[in-house]
Design a protein around this motif. Structure first.
Motif, short mmCIF file in Angstrom:
data_model
loop_
_atom_site.label_atom_id
_atom_site.label_comp_id
_atom_site.label_asym_id
_atom_site.label_seq_id
_atom_site.Cartn_x
_atom_site.Cartn_y
_atom_site.Cartn_z
N TRP A 39 -10.34 -10.33 -16.49
CA TRP A 39 -11.38 -9.69 -16.81
C TRP A 39 -12.34 -10.61 -17.64
O TRP A 39 -13.62 -10.25 -17.88
CB TRP A 39 -10.96 -8.60 -18.16
N HIS A 42 -10.43 -14.34 -22.09
CA HIS A 42 -10.35 -15.67 -22.56
C HIS A 42 -11.64 -16.42 -22.38
O HIS A 42 -11.94 -17.33 -22.93
CB HIS A 42 -8.99 -16.39 -21.95
N ASP A 60 -9.52 -16.67 -9.52
CA ASP A 60 -8.61 -15.34 -9.52
C ASP A 60 -8.18 -15.18 -7.94
O ASP A 60 -9.14 -15.24 -7.11
CB ASP A 60 -9.28 -14.17 -10.29
N ASN A 89 -6.18 -18.35 -4.73
CA ASN A 89 -4.71 -18.66 -5.29
C ASN A 89 -4.85 -19.75 -6.30
O ASN A 89 -5.13 -20.84 -5.89
CB ASN A 89 -3.85 -18.57 -4.18
N PHE A 90 -4.01 -19.86 -7.55
CA PHE A 90 -4.25 -20.99 -8.23
C PHE A 90 -3.18 -22.08 -7.56
O PHE A 90 -3.38 -23.38 -7.98
CB PHE A 90 -3.96 -20.72 -9.71
N ASP A 112 -3.00 -17.61 -17.55
CA ASP A 112 -2.61 -16.32 -18.08
C ASP A 112 -1.89 -15.52 -17.21
O ASP A 112 -2.53 -14.82 -16.44
CB ASP A 112 -3.73 -15.71 -18.86
N GLN A 119 -5.75 -4.11 -13.03
CA GLN A 119 -4.91 -3.97 -11.99
C GLN A 119 -3.81 -2.82 -12.11
O GLN A 119 -3.48 -2.24 -11.16
CB GLN A 119 -4.37 -5.22 -11.37
C1 SAM Z 1 -3.05 -11.59 -17.20
S1 SAM Z 1 -4.58 -11.32 -16.20
C2 SAM Z 1 -5.55 -12.49 -16.95
C3 SAM Z 1 -6.43 -11.97 -18.13
C4 SAM Z 1 -7.61 -13.17 -18.63
N1 SAM Z 1 -7.02 -14.09 -19.20
C5 SAM Z 1 -8.53 -12.29 -19.42
O1 SAM Z 1 -8.73 -12.56 -20.62
O2 SAM Z 1 -9.38 -11.17 -18.92
C6 SAM Z 1 -3.81 -12.29 -14.88
C7 SAM Z 1 -4.81 -12.61 -13.65
O3 SAM Z 1 -4.24 -13.51 -12.80
C8 SAM Z 1 -4.62 -13.21 -11.42
N2 SAM Z 1 -3.45 -13.93 -10.63
C9 SAM Z 1 -2.20 -13.90 -10.87
N3 SAM Z 1 -1.70 -14.60 -10.03
C10 SAM Z 1 -2.49 -15.39 -9.30
C11 SAM Z 1 -2.49 -16.49 -8.62
N4 SAM Z 1 -1.24 -17.10 -8.03
N5 SAM Z 1 -3.72 -17.24 -8.30
C12 SAM Z 1 -4.90 -16.52 -8.77
N6 SAM Z 1 -5.00 -15.46 -9.72
C13 SAM Z 1 -3.74 -14.95 -10.01
C14 SAM Z 1 -4.30 -11.95 -11.41
O4 SAM Z 1 -5.03 -11.25 -10.33
C15 SAM Z 1 -5.00 -11.28 -12.69
O5 SAM Z 1 -6.44 -11.18 -12.43
#
Ligand code: SAM
Length: 309
Positions: A39, A42, A60, A89-90, A112, A119
């Motif tokens: 969102w 952070h 993301d 993807n990270f 994070d 989601q």
């Molecule tokens: C916990 S949320 C992050 C919230 C964010 N820190 C905030 O303050 O709004 C995790 C996010 O990581 C993304 N995500 C999960 N695994 C991922 C990956 N392998 N590569 C990129 N994004 C990923 C998800 O789609 C989700 O939007």
């Protein structure tokens, strides 16, 4: 609503925000990556601390939520020169840095892990047992197999391993037998929850059965998104993605994630890639745990890239 520990629809409450900012030691003019922008909770605070002159690259995997977050941050006044969003993807961190033209790395990188409230709250994404919906669970629903497709093909033996390894599920065997039934496998969130409850019902009370349902959803989500494989690729790429003295902060939400981050940071410290790492994970205090239940399981670890290479 926030005071009752709930998150407004379409939003995500970032966890351990002050601790993340403290561990990143941000300064105006720095450039860095939020590898899981979600969102942008952070990110919003990070952007405030690196301005003027700073730059943030937000990654993301989610093609549905990322455009909304990008639009939200633009309305807060962050121009494309300051904030850039990249759907990736990270695990592809080096390619993302190359695309940004940051060939000598970033001053900070934040991740994070897991799923966002947006989601989880969208029944069409199939991440939780709370609402009826198709069993999808993909961070990127435009790629790969949905959880329903995965379940229809998985063997009992493979599912048993997934439930044990990814969720420490002690009733893995009977649950795997109930779920890995080919074309008859659950295809919706309520079918999955009901099948898990039926499989554990002889041994568990309703509260314990709900815990089992939560753990099974988590394990299947980890498998469908190859979450540990992508986390390990990210952790391997991390030291080279940081400038000397650059800082990484990772928030984890269960033992499988935390163990991998801890091992990677410790091994980087031993080999001299990192000059220091968090001695112990930071946890949320009582007030944050009460206000934001998701913070209860969060662990923050940091690492600092060595200045002498
Ligand atoms: C916990 S949320 C992050 C919230 C964010 N820190 C905030 O303050 O709004 C995790 C996010 O990581 C993304 N995500 C999960 N695994 C991922 C990956 N392998 N590569 C990129 N994004 C990923 C998800 O789609 C989700 O939007």
């Amino acid at each position: 609503m926030r005071a009752r520990g709930q998150t407004p629809a379409g939003q995500h409450r970032p966890v351990l925000v002050e601790e993340v900012l403290g561990a990143l030691e941000l300064r105006a003019g720095q450039r860095g990556v939020d590898a899981t922008i979600g969102w942008g909770g952070h990110a919003e605070r990070v952007l405030a601390q690196i301005s003027p002159g700073g730059q943030l690259l937000g990654l993301d995997a989610d093609p549905l939520e990322l455009p909304k977050t990008e639009a939200r941050l633009r309305t807060l006044g962050h121009s494309p020169e300051v904030f850039r969003a990249l759907r990736t993807n990270f695990a592809a961190l080096p390619a993302a840095l190359a695309e940004a033209g940051w060939n000598d790395g970033a001053d900070f990188i934040l991740a994070d892990l897991g799923v966002s409230s947006m989601q989880l709250d969208d029944p069409e994404r199939g991440f939780g047992a709370k609402d009826e919906g198709p069993l999808d669970m993909r961070m990127n629903p435009r790629r790969g197999s949905s959880a329903a497709e995965w379940l229809a093909k998985v063997s009992v033996a493979e599912l048993d391993v997934v439930l044990r390894k990814y969720a420490d599920e002690s009733d893995a065997a009977p649950i795997a037998e109930a779920l890995a039934v080919g074309e008859e496998a659950p295809a919706t969130t309520s079918e999955l929850a009901a099948a898990v409850r039926a499989a554990v019902q002889p041994r568990r009370n309703p509260e314990e059965a709900s815990h089992a349902v939560r753990r099974v959803f988590q394990a299947i989500r980890i498998a469908v998104n190859d979450e540990f494989g992508t986390l390990e690729m990210f952790l391997r790429a991390l030291p080279a993605a940081l400038r000397p003295g650059g800082r990484a902060v990772i928030l984890t939400f269960h033992s499988g994630e935390d163990r991998r981050v801890k091992k990677a940071f410790q091994s980087g410290l031993r080999s001299g890639l990192y000059e220091s790492i968090a001695p112990e994970p930071l946890r949320a205090g009582a007030a944050e745990r009460r206000d934001n239940p998701r913070a209860s399981s969060a662990k923050l670890r940091w690492a600092v890239r060595a200045t002498i290479q």
